[in-house]
Design a protein around this motif. Structure first.
Motif, PDB file in Angstrom:
ATOM      1  N   MET A   1      35.288  35.115  60.377  1.00  8.57           N
ATOM      2  CA  MET A   1      34.762  35.110  58.769  1.00  8.57           C
ATOM      3  C   MET A   1      34.265  35.877  58.657  1.00  8.57           C
ATOM      4  O   MET A   1      33.789  36.729  57.335  1.00  8.57           O
TER       5      MET A   1
ATOM      6  N   LEU B   1      35.257  39.160  57.529  1.00  8.23           N
ATOM      7  CA  LEU B   1      35.396  39.678  56.234  1.00  8.23           C
ATOM      8  C   LEU B   1      34.476  39.705  55.442  1.00  8.23           C
ATOM      9  O   LEU B   1      34.346  40.162  54.009  1.00  8.23           O
ATOM     10  N   ASP B   2      33.503  39.143  55.566  1.00  6.82           N
ATOM     11  CA  ASP B   2      31.717  38.802  54.853  1.00  6.82           C
ATOM     12  C   ASP B   2      31.234  38.264  55.564  1.00  6.82           C
ATOM     13  O   ASP B   2      30.544  37.193  56.047  1.00  6.82           O
TER      14      ASP B   2
ATOM     15  N   THR C   1      35.060  37.398  45.368  1.00 10.58           N
ATOM     16  CA  THR C   1      35.475  38.117  46.388  1.00 10.58           C
ATOM     17  C   THR C   1      37.298  37.222  46.136  1.00 10.58           C
ATOM     18  O   THR C   1      37.274  37.092  47.879  1.00 10.58           O
TER      19      THR C   1
ATOM     20  N   GLU D   1      39.851  39.274  47.168  1.00  9.84           N
ATOM     21  CA  GLU D   1      39.947  40.074  48.681  1.00  9.84           C
ATOM     22  C   GLU D   1      39.617  39.460  50.059  1.00  9.84           C
ATOM     23  O   GLU D   1      40.706  38.582  50.593  1.00  9.84           O
ATOM     24  N   GLU D   2      38.763  39.113  49.821  1.00  5.66           N
ATOM     25  CA  GLU D   2      38.440  38.452  50.971  1.00  5.66           C
ATOM     26  C   GLU D   2      39.264  37.185  51.249  1.00  5.66           C
ATOM     27  O   GLU D   2      38.964  36.688  52.705  1.00  5.66           O
ATOM     28  N   SER D   3      38.345  36.480  49.880  1.00  7.49           N
ATOM     29  CA  SER D   3      38.878  35.000  49.883  1.00  7.49           C
ATOM     30  C   SER D   3      40.417  35.193  50.669  1.00  7.49           C
ATOM     31  O   SER D   3      41.255  33.677  51.471  1.00  7.49           O
TER      32      SER D   3
ATOM     33  N   ALA E   1      41.817  36.797  52.660  1.00 10.77           N
ATOM     34  CA  ALA E   1      42.531  37.639  53.813  1.00 10.77           C
ATOM     35  C   ALA E   1      41.369  35.931  54.793  1.00 10.77           C
ATOM     36  O   ALA E   1      42.536  35.848  55.736  1.00 10.77           O
ATOM     37  N   ALA E   2      40.300  35.344  54.110  1.00  7.78           N
ATOM     38  CA  ALA E   2      40.133  34.194  54.855  1.00  7.78           C
ATOM     39  C   ALA E   2      40.506  32.579  54.620  1.00  7.78           C
ATOM     40  O   ALA E   2      40.837  32.279  55.605  1.00  7.78           O
TER      41      ALA E   2
END
Length: 267
Positions: free
Chosen positions: A40, A43-44, A195, A197-199, A201-202
């Motif tokens: 995680m 990703l961020d 966010t 895109e990051e979300s 992926a997470a």
């Protein structure tokens, strides 16, 4: 954490409460939790800041409620104890405050003794139950709390692990329905609004590890407060809710923290 885990604890996959503990620098987590936590972070890197911001919001909201006469608190999704806990904040303002903690993770039960160290004037209790079973929670809580008087229901960083298929909004409504007028609902919740895109992926990485993440939009978050009066300033990014109450978190201003927080009052 080293040694054999307490009975009932599954260390074959990460658990949100233990990941949260790892983000906060605790030791009550296992390699599987740290491994997913590090994914995680990839990703961020602000994920630990998000955890601390949620914690600080809970402190401010509890202090605000206790300062306005609320003396009963029901904290569902308690998580692993990290001081100061909700009862310490509430009883610091009102020593006679009564607090019931609830969680479904056996590791929290293993630390229940730490949760119960409150004031002599007040009461702190712990029960093991799942938010998906609101009747069990309320039936047990009313043995400690007086449901003829206002109760603050706290759901901090919990509902984004309850998917729509489990009826998240209905569960909150059922919990609030049995609480009297003057009760309050306190929620923080992660979102993909800032966010995307990051979300995404997470969400996919957690799903692959057996953890469901149900990120919700501002509109979906606000629905949890249907029928309630939102306390000023309404739905905000968590660290923007009554910042004058203190507890700034280092890094919280490093871009928008992707979540929402709010407090609502039952008419």
């Amino acid at each position: 954490m080293t040694g054999r885990p307490p009975a009932g604890i599954d260390t074959s996959k990460p658990h949100p409460a233990r990941m949260y503990d790892w983000y906060l620098g605790g030791k009550d987590n296992y390699p599987v939790d740290e491994a997913m936590g590090r994914q995680m972070l990839g990703l961020d890197p602000r994920v630990p800041v998000m955890a601390r911001v949620n914690r600080a919001f809970m402190h401010r909201a509890t202090r605000w409620l206790a300062g306005r006469g609320i003396r009963q608190f029901l904290d569902v999704g308690t998580g692993i104890p990290t001081e100061p806990n909700l009862h310490q904040i509430a009883q610091g303002v009102a020593p006679d405050a009564r607090v019931v903690y609830c969680d479904n993770d056996p590791i929290v039960l293993a630390h229940a003794e730490a949760l119960l160290r409150g004031t002599e004037e007040g009461v702190t209790e712990y029960l093991q139950a799942d938010v998906r079973d609101p009747d069990t929670i309320l039936d047990a809580a009313r043995k400690v709390l007086d449901f003829s008087r206002p109760v603050a229901l706290s759901l901090i960083a919990l509902l984004h692990f309850v998917p729509d298929e489990d009826g998240a909004h209905d569960l909150v409504a059922r919990l609030m329905d049995r609480l009297p007028s003057g009760s309050h609902l306190v929620i923080t919740h992660a979102t993909a609004d800032f966010t995307p895109e990051e979300s995404k992926a997470a969400t996919e990485q957690l799903k692959a590890a057996g953890v469901t993440l149900a990120l919700r939009s501002r509109e979906e978050f606000t629905r949890f407060f249907d029928g309630l009066d939102l306390v000023d300033p309404g739905v905000r990014v968590p660290h923007e809710w009554h910042p004058e109450l203190g507890e700034p978190v280092a890094g919280q201003d490093d871009g928008v923290i992707p979540g929402y927080g709010a407090v609502g009052r039952k008419p």
